[in-house]
Design an enzyme around this catalytic site. Structure first.
Site, PDB file in Angstrom:
ATOM      1  N   LYS A   1      70.352  70.608 -39.991  1.00 38.83           N
ATOM      2  CA  LYS A   1      70.203  71.628 -38.944  1.00 38.83           C
ATOM      3  C   LYS A   1      69.305  71.158 -37.814  1.00 38.83           C
ATOM      4  O   LYS A   1      68.505  70.236 -37.965  1.00 38.83           O
ATOM      5  CB  LYS A   1      69.721  72.947 -39.552  1.00 38.83           C
ATOM      6  CG  LYS A   1      70.905  73.667 -40.223  1.00 38.83           C
ATOM      7  CD  LYS A   1      70.658  75.097 -40.570  1.00 38.83           C
ATOM      8  CE  LYS A   1      71.953  75.684 -41.145  1.00 38.83           C
ATOM      9  NZ  LYS A   1      71.753  76.951 -41.812  1.00 38.83           N
TER      10      LYS A   1
ATOM     11  N   ARG B   1      72.724  74.576 -49.986  1.00 42.67           N
ATOM     12  CA  ARG B   1      74.014  74.389 -49.291  1.00 42.67           C
ATOM     13  C   ARG B   1      73.922  73.108 -48.471  1.00 42.67           C
ATOM     14  O   ARG B   1      73.062  72.990 -47.604  1.00 42.67           O
ATOM     15  CB  ARG B   1      74.254  75.606 -48.395  1.00 42.67           C
ATOM     16  CG  ARG B   1      75.591  75.621 -47.693  1.00 42.67           C
ATOM     17  CD  ARG B   1      75.759  76.909 -46.878  1.00 42.67           C
ATOM     18  NE  ARG B   1      77.064  76.941 -46.229  1.00 42.67           N
ATOM     19  CZ  ARG B   1      77.331  76.369 -45.070  1.00 42.67           C
ATOM     20  NH1 ARG B   1      76.380  75.733 -44.405  1.00 42.67           N
ATOM     21  NH2 ARG B   1      78.546  76.436 -44.559  1.00 42.67           N
TER      22      ARG B   1
HETATM   23  C1  9MG Z   1      77.817  79.355 -43.234  1.00 41.99           C
HETATM   24  N1  9MG Z   1      76.437  78.940 -43.184  1.00 41.99           N
HETATM   25  C2  9MG Z   1      75.869  78.066 -42.309  1.00 41.99           C
HETATM   26  N2  9MG Z   1      74.560  77.942 -42.554  1.00 41.99           N
HETATM   27  C3  9MG Z   1      74.284  78.739 -43.622  1.00 41.99           C
HETATM   28  C4  9MG Z   1      73.129  79.063 -44.344  1.00 41.99           C
HETATM   29  O1  9MG Z   1      71.948  78.562 -44.006  1.00 41.99           O
HETATM   30  N3  9MG Z   1      73.218  79.917 -45.373  1.00 41.99           N
HETATM   31  C5  9MG Z   1      74.419  80.471 -45.709  1.00 41.99           C
HETATM   32  N4  9MG Z   1      74.443  81.334 -46.744  1.00 41.99           N
HETATM   33  N5  9MG Z   1      75.560  80.221 -45.052  1.00 41.99           N
HETATM   34  C6  9MG Z   1      75.486  79.368 -44.032  1.00 41.99           C
END
Ligand code: 9MG
Length: 258
Positions: free
Chosen positions: A205, A239
């Site tokens: 990010k 994630r």
């Molecule tokens: C779809 N998406 C993109 N970034 C995310 C994040 O930080 N958390 C979750 N739950 N979905 C995300």
């Protein structure tokens, strides 16, 4: 949780897996690398992203869910805020609805409540993807997000979604400055102490790029450092775009902590 974006414009892998074949190959690769969950997205949520139609999202997501469901026993999550996509995804056998709008979209609580097994990830976002990074402000970023997540978990429980089906996520990068993101990570235990599994999405990010002065393709080491910190502060799900590296980092973290 390994990420498969079937979109032309996601910030890190936009366009790479737009064909169903490429998306399936990517999912297969992430499963081989050790992903427990595959998160499929058919609409970009990056800052500035434009919305897509329901039909377009269904066409991108549902055939891929069906193909993965038919061939693998991995958990499948669908990243959507549209109730119709949620309903079709649940019918196709997904295990988790990952909603960056925390089921605030029209009829989306009902779509999830209609199933008695699917889990839901409720994420915090200030604003909406098109504008969320324009001067986000909080009275107290930790307390404000905690209050929001508690309010949404209660709304879900009231709608019939049992608490053991709820995952929470403070939403790194969604209407947050660099300092907000750092404060969230420093205080992540506040969220893991709420009694729900915490999902953290920090992979590649922009706040990592901001601190390290690195392009999106050069943010793996920064992402891994944050994944390790998140787990040590009680997060349950990371994630990520980079499953193999993250699995190694988390196995080492787990070996030390447990
Ligand atoms: C779809 N998406 C993109 N970034 C995310 C994040 O930080 N958390 C979750 N739950 N979905 C995300």
């Amino acid at each position: 949780m390994g990420i498969v974006n079937v979109t032309p414009d996601s910030f890190s892998d936009g366009g790479l897996f737009l064909s169903q074949n490429n998306a399936f190959k990517q999912a297969k690769q992430l499963i081989a690398e050790g992903a427990d969950i595959i998160d499929i997205g058919g609409e970009s949520t990056r800052p500035g992203a434009e919305p897509v139609s329901v039909q377009e999202e269904l066409d991108r997501v549902i055939p891929l869910v069906e193909k993965i469901r038919a061939e693998f026993s991995v958990s499948i999550s669908v990243d959507t805020s549209k109730s119709l996509v949620m309903r079709e995804a649940i019918a196709a056998g997904v295990d988790i609805i990952n909603d960056v709008m925390a089921l605030t979209g029209e009829d989306s609580i009902a779509a999830v409540a209609a199933s008695d097994t699917v889990k839901v990830c409720l994420m915090h976002m200030q604003g909406e993807p098109r504008t969320m990074q324009k001067n986000p402000k909080y009275d107290n970023v930790i307390e404000d997000i905690k209050a929001f997540l508690l309010m949404r978990t209660q709304a879900c429980i009231n709608a019939g979604i049992t608490s053991n089906r709820i995952i929470i996520d403070p939403g790194f990068g969604f209407g947050k400055t660099v300092v907000h993101n750092l404060l969230l990570m420093k205080n992540l235990q506040v969220f893991s102490q709420l009694g729900y599994p915490v999902l953290v999405g920090i992979s590649r990010k922009s706040f990592i790029g901001n601190i390290l002065n690195k392009q999106v393709t050069e943010r793996l080491y920064g992402s891994l450092a944050l994944a390790v910190l998140a787990i040590s502060k009680g997060a349950s799900i990371i994630r990520t775009h980079d499953v193999a590296a993250t699995v190694d980092a988390l196995k080492m973290t787990d070996a030390v902590l447990n």
